[in-house]
Design a protein around this motif. Sequence first.
Motif, short mmCIF file in Angstrom:
data_model
loop_
_atom_site.label_atom_id
_atom_site.label_comp_id
_atom_site.label_asym_id
_atom_site.label_seq_id
_atom_site.Cartn_x
_atom_site.Cartn_y
_atom_site.Cartn_z
N THR A 1 42.23 -13.77 76.18
CA THR A 1 41.08 -14.03 77.05
C THR A 1 41.31 -15.26 77.92
N ALA A 2 41.89 -16.29 77.36
CA ALA A 2 42.16 -17.51 78.13
C ALA A 2 43.18 -17.26 79.23
N ILE A 3 44.22 -16.51 78.93
CA ILE A 3 45.24 -16.21 79.94
C ILE A 3 44.63 -15.34 81.05
N ILE A 4 43.87 -14.34 80.68
CA ILE A 4 43.25 -13.45 81.67
C ILE A 4 42.24 -14.22 82.52
N ALA A 5 41.44 -15.06 81.89
CA ALA A 5 40.45 -15.84 82.64
C ALA A 5 41.14 -16.81 83.60
N ALA A 6 42.22 -17.43 83.17
CA ALA A 6 42.95 -18.35 84.04
C ALA A 6 43.53 -17.61 85.23
N ALA A 7 43.99 -16.39 85.02
CA ALA A 7 44.56 -15.61 86.12
C ALA A 7 43.49 -15.12 87.08
N VAL A 8 42.39 -14.63 86.54
CA VAL A 8 41.33 -14.07 87.38
C VAL A 8 40.60 -15.16 88.16
N LEU A 9 40.31 -16.26 87.50
CA LEU A 9 39.57 -17.34 88.15
C LEU A 9 40.48 -18.30 88.92
N GLU A 10 41.79 -18.02 88.91
CA GLU A 10 42.79 -18.84 89.58
C GLU A 10 42.71 -20.30 89.15
N LEU A 11 42.50 -20.52 87.85
CA LEU A 11 42.47 -21.87 87.31
C LEU A 11 43.86 -22.42 87.08
N ALA A 12 44.81 -21.54 86.94
CA ALA A 12 46.19 -21.97 86.70
C ALA A 12 47.11 -21.01 87.44
N VAL A 13 48.27 -21.50 87.76
CA VAL A 13 49.26 -20.65 88.40
C VAL A 13 49.96 -19.86 87.30
N ILE A 14 49.84 -18.56 87.35
CA ILE A 14 50.49 -17.70 86.37
C ILE A 14 51.85 -17.33 86.96
N ASP A 15 52.90 -17.89 86.38
CA ASP A 15 54.24 -17.62 86.89
C ASP A 15 55.20 -17.40 85.72
N SER A 16 56.47 -17.45 86.02
CA SER A 16 57.48 -17.14 85.00
C SER A 16 57.53 -18.18 83.88
#
Length: 72
Positions: A27-42
């Motif tokens: 849930t935290a990873i998905i929320a960070a990706a959807v809300l653009e709270l963190a850069v989801i990268d490699s």
Amino acid sequence: MGFREHFESDILFYYAIGVFIILVYSTAIIAAAVLELAVIDSRLIPLTVGFFLFMFVYFISISVQFLEPNGS
């Protein structure tokens, strides 16, 4: 078997905690990706792989307790 009876066993409680931790992480990873709270990268891939390897070992170690004889 009622809801309360499921959690009177320590091993079932440990399984429930493991599933809860996986849900919180996901849930935290998905929320960070959807809300653009963190850069989801490699850089997140090794962290996620390590987390799920840890949880795999966690569930294996719990399952091994089923194989142990009772102390009686």
